[in-house]
Design a protein around this motif. Sequence first.
Motif, PDB file in Angstrom:
ATOM      1  N   LEU A   1      -5.085   9.457  -2.172  1.00  0.00           N
ATOM      2  CA  LEU A   1      -4.724   8.528  -0.942  1.00  0.00           C
ATOM      3  C   LEU A   1      -5.228   8.028  -0.010  1.00  0.00           C
ATOM      4  CD1 LEU A   1      -1.102  11.174  -0.856  1.00  0.00           C
ATOM      5  CD2 LEU A   1      -1.138   8.582  -1.812  1.00  0.00           C
ATOM      6  N   VAL A   2      -6.410   9.363   0.780  1.00  0.00           N
ATOM      7  CA  VAL A   2      -6.927   8.814   1.833  1.00  0.00           C
ATOM      8  C   VAL A   2      -8.064   7.676   1.203  1.00  0.00           C
ATOM      9  CG1 VAL A   2      -8.918   9.234   3.511  1.00  0.00           C
ATOM     10  CG2 VAL A   2      -7.277  10.551   1.796  1.00  0.00           C
ATOM     11  N   ILE A   3      -8.427   7.407   0.243  1.00  0.00           N
ATOM     12  CA  ILE A   3      -9.648   5.934   0.085  1.00  0.00           C
ATOM     13  C   ILE A   3      -8.365   4.508  -0.215  1.00  0.00           C
ATOM     14  CG2 ILE A   3     -10.484   5.144  -2.508  1.00  0.00           C
ATOM     15  CD1 ILE A   3     -11.109   7.637  -2.958  1.00  0.00           C
TER      16      ILE A   3
ATOM     17  N   LEU B   1       2.740  12.978 -10.148  1.00  0.00           N
ATOM     18  CA  LEU B   1       4.019  14.296 -11.082  1.00  0.00           C
ATOM     19  C   LEU B   1       4.271  13.959 -12.223  1.00  0.00           C
ATOM     20  CD1 LEU B   1       5.885  14.800  -8.131  1.00  0.00           C
ATOM     21  CD2 LEU B   1       4.262  15.967  -8.590  1.00  0.00           C
ATOM     22  N   PHE B   2       4.435  12.810 -13.144  1.00  0.00           N
ATOM     23  CA  PHE B   2       4.447  12.351 -14.057  1.00  0.00           C
ATOM     24  C   PHE B   2       3.437  12.710 -15.207  1.00  0.00           C
ATOM     25  CE2 PHE B   2       4.673   9.776 -17.985  1.00  0.00           C
ATOM     26  CZ  PHE B   2       5.846  10.222 -18.109  1.00  0.00           C
TER      27      PHE B   2
ATOM     28  N   VAL C   1       0.855  -1.525   0.061  1.00  0.00           N
ATOM     29  CA  VAL C   1       0.146  -0.062  -0.015  1.00  0.00           C
ATOM     30  C   VAL C   1       1.027   1.822   0.068  1.00  0.00           C
ATOM     31  CG1 VAL C   1      -1.765   1.316   1.172  1.00  0.00           C
ATOM     32  CG2 VAL C   1      -1.843  -1.009   1.074  1.00  0.00           C
ATOM     33  N   GLY C   2       1.922   1.059   0.948  1.00  0.00           N
ATOM     34  CA  GLY C   2       2.817   2.410   1.136  1.00  0.00           C
ATOM     35  C   GLY C   2       3.645   2.492  -0.459  1.00  0.00           C
ATOM     36  N   VAL C   3       3.897   1.330  -1.175  1.00  0.00           N
ATOM     37  CA  VAL C   3       4.104   1.954  -2.426  1.00  0.00           C
ATOM     38  C   VAL C   3       3.535   2.143  -3.531  1.00  0.00           C
ATOM     39  CG1 VAL C   3       5.835   0.540  -4.147  1.00  0.00           C
ATOM     40  CG2 VAL C   3       6.198  -0.251  -2.384  1.00  0.00           C
ATOM     41  N   SER C   4       2.641   1.524  -3.728  1.00  0.00           N
ATOM     42  CA  SER C   4       1.029   2.077  -4.212  1.00  0.00           C
ATOM     43  C   SER C   4       1.291   3.869  -4.054  1.00  0.00           C
ATOM     44  CB  SER C   4      -0.394   1.346  -3.776  1.00  0.00           C
ATOM     45  OG  SER C   4       0.073   0.094  -4.183  1.00  0.00           O
TER      46      SER C   4
ATOM     47  N   LEU D   1       4.107   5.143  -5.603  1.00  0.00           N
ATOM     48  CA  LEU D   1       4.005   5.471  -6.963  1.00  0.00           C
ATOM     49  C   LEU D   1       2.572   7.120  -7.576  1.00  0.00           C
ATOM     50  CD1 LEU D   1       4.651   1.634  -7.665  1.00  0.00           C
ATOM     51  CD2 LEU D   1       5.894   3.299  -8.423  1.00  0.00           C
ATOM     52  N   MET D   2       1.847   6.473  -6.719  1.00  0.00           N
ATOM     53  CA  MET D   2       1.038   7.125  -7.342  1.00  0.00           C
ATOM     54  C   MET D   2       1.304   8.420  -7.507  1.00  0.00           C
ATOM     55  SD  MET D   2      -3.828   7.152  -5.804  1.00  0.00           S
ATOM     56  CE  MET D   2      -2.815   8.713  -4.548  1.00  0.00           C
TER      57      MET D   2
END
Length: 590
Positions: free
Chosen positions: A300-302, A26-27, A14-17, A20-21
């Motif tokens: 992020l919250v979801i 930003l990308f 979840v943290g990695v996701s 990445l999000m």
Amino acid sequence: MNKFKLKYQIAFLVGVSVVLMILVQLFYYYRFYTLTRERAINYESTIINQTTIKINSIFKDVESAANVIAYNKHIQDFIYSDNHVERSLILEPFASDVLGDVKSLNPNIYSVWITDNKGRITATFLDYNSDIHTRLQNKYNYNEDSFKSPTFTNVFKDNSTGRFFFFYISPIVDTNGRIDLFKKIGVCTVMIDTSTIQELIATMDLTPNALFIVLDGENRVVASNNKMEQGELFYDITLGSQMGSEDSKTVMYKNNKVILQQKDLGMAGWKIVSVLPMSELTSDMQSMKSFGIMTGIILLVILVSIGYLFMRNITDPVIGLVKDMKKIGVSNIGFRLRVQSTNEVGILAMDINKMLDQIEDMTRRIFNSQTRLYEMELSKKQAEFSALQSQINPHFLYNTLNCISGMGLANGITEIACISSSMSNIFRYSIRKDELVFIREEVACISEYLYIVGLRYGNRYSLKVDVPDSIMDFKTLKMIFQPVVENALYHGLEKMEEGGRLSIKGFRNEAGDICFEVKDNGAGIEEARLEEIRNRLDSFSHCTENGDSRGVGIVNIQRRIRLTFGEKYGLFIYSKLNEGTKVVILMPAF
């Protein structure tokens, strides 16, 4: 990762996701910004290219008009003539008509005048401005002999009207041989109004502070999008030091970052310059940027909430599943998983229980199948033994034929000996395991068969084999001639008492394939019967009417050829009633 518990692994994912999000957000913002800039540059480039095409089109139209004037016979006669009466009464009306026609056909031309080598204005049309003429002459010296190449000028201001013009000056050379062929006899000056170019630039759809200008060879403004005055000298130290002949780059201009593009027009040293402020490219992205940030926070919250629920509702059932799986073993075969969840984990547990039931059932069936497999293996061995036994009979048959041949020789009956020997050779050849043989072997077999036919029928038939040595070493299918020749004898020549002819001819066609023609002059085949035989050959059908089996052999040959070499090869039958039959066998050469 394998050393951590499942819930910690899920928390890590979840943290990695989340990270990445954020990176993806930003990308995408960066890519959107980049694409916006690239599209703006492409849009500006498109406008510049379109403007270049239109301005060059104006130049070419003016050049064409000047050439029409310069090479016109009436114009040259008018310039060359020194007879005042002839010029005034005869030549001047013709010259005026030429100039009028040129002007009417080109709306960009404002005025045209012609001068001779003495600098005299010998013909005028529309507004002739002596001040501009003097300024042009002083700058370009086009009355001098050294002026030989046509040229476009920079912009000139008409002081009397305040309007700006540019000119196309083209030498007029003698093409009629009055003085000296191709010698300069005068100059044609075409006056072009800049208003057309100005209207072209002024109507462009650009950002509020964008600058789009057309400059002449002296960097004076020919036309602009209402940001600069016509005739104004355009020079900026910042831009001037960074512009190439044709370029596109990001520079600083008046304390703003701008996209600078420049393109030479390719004529008269003119060029187009575009200055597009970067701030105006991304001004409409601020709201999108704020929206993207808010959307990212909500996501992020979801995502965190979903991760928590996922760990609670998935991890616990999986842990229970793992505990029950440990109880399954050899000592506890009847044990089944106990998971109360109805989601995918519960379905997985149910499927595992079904799999365990199927494994037990499969184990029982495997033991029951061993006996049947053993019996099948015995049956297979018995069939192989029977096949080996069946091979004894053919050998017995051609050994018996050899014995008959020997007995015929012993008793002086050479015909029986020869027929038996030939039959033995044919039979020995027919039971060879090789499906593909050399053509020379197939020819030898059919020669043996024709020898037997010759002994039987005496001189009733003329039998001929014509196969060149050049194709003897190619391969063919075994026993394809004999059924065809047999059909020709028994269905074509059998009722003829004399004069029957049968020929076998081999050759290579234009495509390089091997062709054999089996041709007779016998009874032939009726059209309906011939069509029926051809249909059977195409469909590989053995079905015949009234028990007639004469088509079985050739159908078998057709099947063998097409299954081996492809649909384009096979048997082709041509026949006419009472005129004979020709069978063509087509195979590839290899």
